[in-house]
Design an enzyme around this catalytic site. Structure first.
Site, PDB file in Angstrom:
ATOM      1  CE  LYS A   1      -3.969   0.270   6.516  1.00  0.00           C
ATOM      2  NZ  LYS A   1      -3.407  -1.084   6.490  1.00  0.00           N
TER       3      LYS A   1
HETATM    4  C1  E4P Z   1      -1.561  -1.962   3.772  1.00  0.00           C
HETATM    5  O1  E4P Z   1      -1.792  -0.959   4.383  1.00  0.00           O
HETATM    6  C2  E4P Z   1      -2.597  -2.833   3.195  1.00  0.00           C
HETATM    7  O2  E4P Z   1      -3.508  -3.213   4.156  1.00  0.00           O
HETATM    8  C3  E4P Z   1      -1.965  -3.988   2.513  1.00  0.00           C
HETATM    9  O3  E4P Z   1      -0.880  -3.524   1.745  1.00  0.00           O
HETATM   10  C4  E4P Z   1      -2.925  -4.832   1.706  1.00  0.00           C
HETATM   11  O4  E4P Z   1      -2.192  -5.772   0.977  1.00  0.00           O
HETATM   12  P1  E4P Z   1      -2.857  -7.065   0.300  1.00  0.00           P
HETATM   13  O5  E4P Z   1      -3.726  -6.600  -0.831  1.00  0.00           O
HETATM   14  O6  E4P Z   1      -1.712  -7.872  -0.164  1.00  0.00           O
HETATM   15  O7  E4P Z   1      -3.672  -7.725   1.367  1.00  0.00           O
END
Ligand code: E4P
Length: 217
Positions: A83
């Site tokens: 990622k």
């Molecule tokens: C997933 O890949 C993201 O990092 C995550 O869904 C972020 O979510 P949040 O905005 O609730 O932290």
């Protein structure tokens, strides 16, 4: 729509995986912090449980170190999906890793133009953040719809991974729009089963079964 769970909690992952509810997992540095565990060890443990892509996020923001981290994460298991953030450095890393056959999830996407760039760089997944846009009074689902339309216009294969999902309703809306994947915290996936009429109907059936003295096995 594929379901990914957005957590580094191995017990929660195992529970959903055993029910065949999981097509993959996403983590991020905040979720690793919450787990209190080491990222490499946690990612390996998750990959041992889940067959689908497991996103593990780089923490460097400069190109050289980010590439080094991405390559290292990719050695953990064949299903690691690296990622990277939606920056030029992240897209450069995305292009290199994707060309080498590593899946890349480009994260922190807040616009359709960013999603187009990530697709050009060869991303396997683009992660538009619904909840964080909603928090700012901007319709996060509109972004999912825009990206869906653009990707379909050009038959782009990058998968739309609806992220930052906060409610079960977000899951339904993402599915209606045609997001390829949605990643949600375990609680949201559990909440999807809830309906007051299911509960009240079941209460009544249990009561009536008792009164009728029904015994089946
Ligand atoms: C997933 O890949 C993201 O990092 C995550 O869904 C972020 O979510 P949040 O905005 O609730 O932290």
């Amino acid at each position: 729509m594929k379901f990914f769970v957005d957590t580094a909690d191995i017990d929660a992952i195992r529970e959903l995986n055993d029910l065949n509810m999981l097509d993959g997992v996403t983590t991020n540095p905040s979720l690793i912090l919450k787990s209190g565990r080491d990222i490499l060890e946690t990612t390996k443990a998750i990959c041992d449980v889940v067959e689908g892509p497991v996103s593990a996020e780089v923490v460097a923001i400069d190109f050289d170190q980010m590439l080094k981290e991405g390559k290292h994460l990719a050695t953990i298991a064949p299903n690691v999906c690296v990622k990277v953030p939606l920056t030029w450095e992240g897209l450069r890393v995305c292009k290199i890793l994707s060309d080498e056959g590593t899946k890349v999830n480009v994260t922190l996407c807040f616009s359709a133009n960013q999603a187009l760039l990530a697709a050009k760089a060869g991303a396997s997944f683009i992660s538009p953040f619904i909840g964080r846009l909603d928090d700012m009074n901007i319709d996060g689902m509109e972004l999912i719809q825009d990206i869906r339309t653009i990707y379909d216009n050009y038959d782009i294969k990058t998968e739309i991974l609806a992220a930052s999902i906060r409610t079960a309703n977000h899951m339904k809306e993402a599915a209606l729009i045609g997001a390829d994947v949605a990643t949600a915290p375990p609680k949201v996936i559990h909440d999807m089963i809830k309906h007051p009429l299911t509960q009240s109907g079941l209460d009544q059936f249990v009561k009536d079964a008792g009164e009728a003295g029904i015994k089946i096995a």
